[in-house]
Structure formats: C-alpha cells, structure tokens
Design a protein around this motif. Structure first.
Motif, PDB file in Angstrom:
ATOM      1  N   ASN A 188       6.686   7.840   6.825  1.00 35.46           N
ATOM      2  CA  ASN A 188       6.616   6.516   7.428  1.00 35.46           C
ATOM      3  C   ASN A 188       5.203   5.969   7.413  1.00 35.46           C
ATOM      4  OD1 ASN A 188       8.869   4.968   8.450  1.00 35.46           O
ATOM      5  ND2 ASN A 188       9.427   6.797   9.623  1.00 35.46           N
ATOM      6  N   PHE A 189       4.218   6.830   7.654  1.00 32.93           N
ATOM      7  CA  PHE A 189       2.841   6.354   7.672  1.00 32.93           C
ATOM      8  C   PHE A 189       2.425   5.837   6.295  1.00 32.93           C
ATOM      9  CE2 PHE A 189      -1.824   6.906   7.588  1.00 32.93           C
ATOM     10  CZ  PHE A 189      -2.128   6.072   8.655  1.00 32.93           C
ATOM     11  N   LEU A 190       2.745   6.579   5.244  1.00 32.41           N
ATOM     12  CA  LEU A 190       2.423   6.113   3.890  1.00 32.41           C
ATOM     13  C   LEU A 190       3.153   4.808   3.588  1.00 32.41           C
ATOM     14  CD1 LEU A 190       2.513   9.502   1.936  1.00 32.41           C
ATOM     15  CD2 LEU A 190       0.494   8.112   2.460  1.00 32.41           C
ATOM     16  N   ARG A 191       4.372   4.691   4.040  1.00 32.79           N
ATOM     17  CA  ARG A 191       5.154   3.463   3.850  1.00 32.79           C
ATOM     18  C   ARG A 191       4.482   2.279   4.543  1.00 32.79           C
ATOM     19  NH1 ARG A 191      10.460   1.172   3.803  1.00 32.79           N
ATOM     20  NH2 ARG A 191      10.761  -0.284   5.522  1.00 32.79           N
ATOM     21  N   LEU A 192       3.947   2.491   5.736  1.00 35.61           N
ATOM     22  CA  LEU A 192       3.394   1.402   6.534  1.00 35.61           C
ATOM     23  C   LEU A 192       2.025   0.929   6.055  1.00 35.61           C
ATOM     24  CD1 LEU A 192       4.351   2.570  10.144  1.00 35.61           C
ATOM     25  CD2 LEU A 192       5.475   0.834   8.763  1.00 35.61           C
ATOM     26  N   ILE A 193       1.236   1.816   5.447  1.00 35.87           N
ATOM     27  CA  ILE A 193      -0.123   1.411   5.052  1.00 35.87           C
ATOM     28  C   ILE A 193      -0.193   0.881   3.628  1.00 35.87           C
ATOM     29  CG2 ILE A 193      -1.209   3.007   6.681  1.00 35.87           C
ATOM     30  CD1 ILE A 193      -1.862   4.818   4.256  1.00 35.87           C
ATOM     31  N   ARG A 194       0.877   1.062   2.850  1.00 33.80           N
ATOM     32  CA  ARG A 194       0.855   0.628   1.448  1.00 33.80           C
ATOM     33  C   ARG A 194       1.629  -0.675   1.274  1.00 33.80           C
ATOM     34  NH1 ARG A 194       1.557   6.437  -1.765  1.00 33.80           N
ATOM     35  NH2 ARG A 194      -0.602   7.124  -1.359  1.00 33.80           N
ATOM     36  N   PRO A 195       1.059  -1.619   0.552  1.00 31.34           N
ATOM     37  CA  PRO A 195       1.731  -2.908   0.360  1.00 31.34           C
ATOM     38  C   PRO A 195       3.127  -2.776  -0.232  1.00 31.34           C
ATOM     39  CG  PRO A 195      -0.560  -3.053  -0.328  1.00 31.34           C
ATOM     40  CD  PRO A 195      -0.297  -1.616  -0.043  1.00 31.34           C
ATOM     41  N   ASN A 196       3.297  -1.826  -1.185  1.00 28.68           N
ATOM     42  CA  ASN A 196       4.598  -1.687  -1.841  1.00 28.68           C
ATOM     43  C   ASN A 196       5.516  -0.672  -1.162  1.00 28.68           C
ATOM     44  OD1 ASN A 196       3.467   0.757  -2.519  1.00 28.68           O
ATOM     45  ND2 ASN A 196       3.331   0.346  -4.722  1.00 28.68           N
ATOM     46  N   LYS A 197       5.026  -0.047  -0.084  1.00 31.93           N
ATOM     47  CA  LYS A 197       5.789   0.912   0.716  1.00 31.93           C
ATOM     48  C   LYS A 197       6.174   2.178  -0.055  1.00 31.93           C
ATOM     49  CE  LYS A 197       8.831  -2.331   1.769  1.00 31.93           C
ATOM     50  NZ  LYS A 197       9.966  -3.067   2.387  1.00 31.93           N
ATOM     51  N   GLU A 198       5.590   2.405  -1.229  1.00 31.05           N
ATOM     52  CA  GLU A 198       6.007   3.518  -2.074  1.00 31.05           C
ATOM     53  C   GLU A 198       5.089   4.731  -1.922  1.00 31.05           C
ATOM     54  OE1 GLU A 198       6.226   2.061  -6.033  1.00 31.05           O
ATOM     55  OE2 GLU A 198       7.917   0.704  -5.631  1.00 31.05           O
ATOM     56  N   PHE A 199       5.656   5.917  -2.140  1.00 31.33           N
ATOM     57  CA  PHE A 199       4.904   7.172  -2.097  1.00 31.33           C
ATOM     58  C   PHE A 199       5.711   8.228  -2.840  1.00 31.33           C
ATOM     59  CE2 PHE A 199       7.518   6.731   1.679  1.00 31.33           C
ATOM     60  CZ  PHE A 199       8.262   7.905   1.687  1.00 31.33           C
ATOM     61  N   THR A 200       5.015   9.256  -3.322  1.00 28.94           N
ATOM     62  CA  THR A 200       5.711  10.342  -3.999  1.00 28.94           C
ATOM     63  C   THR A 200       6.043  11.454  -3.008  1.00 28.94           C
ATOM     64  OG1 THR A 200       3.726  11.623  -4.557  1.00 28.94           O
ATOM     65  CG2 THR A 200       4.372   9.846  -6.075  1.00 28.94           C
TER      66      THR A 200
END
Length: 454
Positions: free
Chosen positions: A214-226
């Motif tokens: 969730n944290f990576l989703r919230l700080i990234r404009p595209n909400k994407e992470f591996t």
C-alpha cells in the motif's frame, strides 16, 4: 515606551550569553560520576528498566570486561533470522505478523493473522476531512514534523483519547500502526506539490494489499510496484520495527508514557526523537556520503583507491570533515548487525533487477575496508561493523523513494515497537521516570534592578 528592537541584533548579543551561561566544564561530569548519555564508562547502557519485547545483543560482559560477539536481535524471544526465514519461506509479507508478535507477545495463527490484517485494513481510513484540513491545508517541508502534528491531530477525532484501559490503548495503537503509512504518504504528496511544484496524487489504500504494498502504491503516481520491491520494503519494515527499550525514541515513549499522558502525545514525542540525525536520520547521511564517494573514487573496484579516500574522510580531510564514516559502528552491535546481514542478502536480488551491482560493490568495499582504516588511522581497537542504516537508505534509493521519506519509513516500522512498549509501560511501569541532575551553579544573591551592571 520602548523603541523598536532590532530582533537579529538582540539574538546575536544574547546568543553569546546563552552559550556562556549554559556551558558546563567537561571535567565535572566524571568528577560527579555522571552517566552522560545514560552510558557507563565502558560504553554500555545504564540499566533503567526491564522489557520482554525486544532483545539486542552485541557483546557480553564477563568479570566486568566487555567482550564483542556476533550481533543478535530477538522479538519476544524469537530470533529475527528465524522470524524472517519463516514468512519468506511461505512467500507472505512479514510486517503485520511481526507487529502482532510485538503487540501481543505470541506468533499469530493463520486465523488470528487474517483477523489482524482485516482490522488493520479497516483502520487505515483517516477521519472525514482529515486529509484536506490536517495534511493538505498545512503542508510541511519536513515529513517527520508533519507526521507528529498529524498524530496529535488524531487526538481531536478520538472520543476516548485519554482512556487508559488496555482495550482502548490497543485500539489506538492498532489504528496508529494502520494509519502511519497513509499519513506519511499524503504528507509527502503535499510536500512535493507545495514545495517542489509537482502534481498532487492522493490515492486510496487498497484493502487487499499489505502495509508495504500500500505504501508503494500511495507514493507512486502510477500506483505500480513489483513483487520484489514490495518484498524488500516489507523486510525493511520488519527489521526496523523494534530494537529494545533503550534506543532513544523507544525510551522517549517510556518516559512520556510514564507520566500517565495519552498515547498520541507519547507517539508524537517518539517521532520527534526518531527525526534526529543521530537516530532515525542516519540512513540519509549514509546515502549522501556514498554519493560523495562515487564522485571522488574513479574505480569503485580498486581497493587501494577506496582505502585512500577512506583515510582522507577519517582524517577529516574529505567529505563533511567530521571524521565519521556513516553507517559503520553501533551503540550495541560490535562484530555484526544481524539486520544489515539480512538486508544485504535481499539487496542483491533487487540490485540485479535494477542493474546497479557495481554500486553494491562500492558499498561492500567501504564496509570491508572502513573498520580496518579506522583502526589504523585512529590507533583504536574498537570493533565496528556495518549497521542497518548502511544499506537501508541505499535500498530506498534503488526503489526510487525520495530521501524525504527515508526516516518516515523508519517511523512507519518502529511505531509497532513503540506501541508494544506503551502497553508494557502501562502494565508494568507504574512510576514516573524522574532521574536526577546535580546542580553545579554557584549560589549568589539577587541584585536589584538599579544596581545591575550593563
């Protein structure tokens, strides 16, 4: 009527008075047997309490002699190595499981962990109007300060903010663990929008994701992470969640909570402590130092060149001229920091995925040579090794996380430990902490206004 005062001139003049009248001769401390920094003369910590939450081992004492040993960290008696191996083997995130263990003292069953995750998910939502009024309307250049303010603001939205029944305190602690990532992410977005003129992205947390995801989703404009990115951030959260009762921010939690104040005040105080560069801000210093090393060392694989530059740094001839190699050495750990070892193993996976293995090698060379150069240059036999900060900031950098978030991520993890210590202080503390300070000022007489010399 007074004439207009030049504020800066007043400050300049009186700063000298403040310096003079607050300086205590260094020799008075050993004379009165003062334990500065709550440290004994051999560097060990002064024993001020007991805890069953976190156990940090870096040396043993035999016949009054401090003997270095390999570092060990245990959460509620369980080795951090085995805890990490357990959740990694099953391919599940570990921060929520570690938080449960710290709060309640036992590992959760599958059912209990599912229930805990469900409660965390339902607690992530901030009160109505909170984001707009408490975060976006008053952004801060420093996210840690914004986080502390947001914690105190939550007090106003709690119908039982002062209640000290364990059920109520547990509710508050769980809500804070759930909400820290959200408040940090939104404070970061507000800061980037208002001070860095970037676009504002306010995403909602996804109920099906872990804290790290969730944290990576919230700080990234595209909400994407591996998957690997989420795994290594989750690991970092687990490793930072607890570190015994004596570290500065956790001790702050005990001190403040011992006065019978509310949970929000205690946690906000801990955030203020963690913000300091001698505590939670250390990983920023490592990254900044290593950027300087990259610029000044031409061949990162040339051990002789790395060693020569380390000599300059330790001799206060290069970088910030403090003589410090940030990320090496620790108040407790001597031969090794288990957190750094665990983090490094996962770092290699991420570095290969991101194509930065050459930079990893520079870190390894500094880690290997730093203690040797320090011993030779300083003629000091103190055993030092890389601590967790040596690699954590580098990992966040590889993940593309802004340095403004490095210390807040530390807080996002450590709030679980703070919460556990709050519960322990309420149940087992019982006395307000009140150490002594010896007054060494000379007694003097009051001087009437008309007789004072200017």
């Amino acid at each position: 009527m007074l004439k207009t005062v030049n504020y800066q001139e007043f400050l300049d003049e009186h700063s000298n008075m403040a310096l003079t009248n607050n300086r205590i001769p260094a020799e008075q401390y050993p004379y009165f047997n003062v334990k500065r920094g709550l440290r004994n003369s051999d560097g060990t910590g002064v024993l001020v309490g007991l805890t069953e939450i976190g156990d940090v081992t870096g040396y043993i004492v035999e016949e009054h002699e401090k003997i270095p040993v390999e570092g060990a960290l245990r959460y509620r008696g369980i080795s951090i190595d085995k805890l990490v191996a357990g959740f990694q083997a099953s391919g599940r995130p570990g921060f929520e499981e570690a938080s449960y263990l710290l709060l309640f003292g036992d590992l959760p069953t599958r059912k209990k962990l599912d229930q805990f995750n469900e409660i965390l998910e339902s607690s992530r939502k901030l009160p109505a109007g909170f984001v707009e009024n408490m975060i976006l309307e008053a952004p801060s250049r420093n996210i840690m300060n914004k986080l502390a303010r947001s914690i105190l603001a939550l007090y106003s939205y709690d119908d039982d903010a002062e209640g000290r029944a364990i059920t109520n305190v547990l509710r508050q602690c769980i809500e804070l663990i759930a909400r820290f990532p959200i408040m940090i992410a939104y404070a970061y977005q507000a800061k980037m929008h208002n001070y860095n003129k970037k676009s504002l992205y306010i995403h909602n947390p996804d109920p099906g994701l872990s804290t790290a995801e969730n944290f990576l989703r919230l700080i990234r404009p595209n909400k994407e992470f591996t998957k690997l990115e989420a795994e290594i951030l989750d690991l970092a959260l687990v490793l930072h969640a607890e570190h015994g009762g004596g570290n500065n921010s956790t001790f702050t939690t005990h001190v403040v909570m011992s006065s019978d104040t509310d949970v929000y005040s205690a946690i906000a105080a801990a955030v203020g402590s963690l913000k300091g560069s001698k505590h939670g801000g250390a990983n920023n210093k490592v990254v900044a130092m290593m950027e300087n090393f990259k610029e000044n060392i031409k061949d990162w694989n040339d051990l002789d060149e790395v060693e020569r530059y380390l000599e300059k740094v330790i001799n206060k001839e290069a970088y910030d001229k403090t003589g410090l190699v940030y990320g090496l050495g620790h108040a407790v750990y001597t031969k090794s920091d288990p957190r750094a070892i665990i983090l490094y193993d996962k770092l290699n996976e991420l570095a290969k995925e991101k194509g930065v293995m050459d930079e990893v090698q520079l870190y390894r060379n500094v880690e290997k040579l730093g203690p040797e150069v320090f011993k030779r240059v300083k003629n000091n036999d103190k055993i030092i090794s890389a601590n967790v900060d040596f690699y954590s900031g580098f990992i966040y950098k590889i993940l593309g996380i802004n340095p403004d978030l490095y210390t807040p991520i530390f807080a996002m993890a450590r709030v679980a430990g703070w919460a556990a210590h709050i519960l322990e202080e309420i149940v087992s503390g019982g006395r307000i902490m009140r150490p002594a300070y010896k007054a060494v000022c000379k007694r003097r007489e009051y001087v009437p206004m008309e007789q004072r010399q200017q």
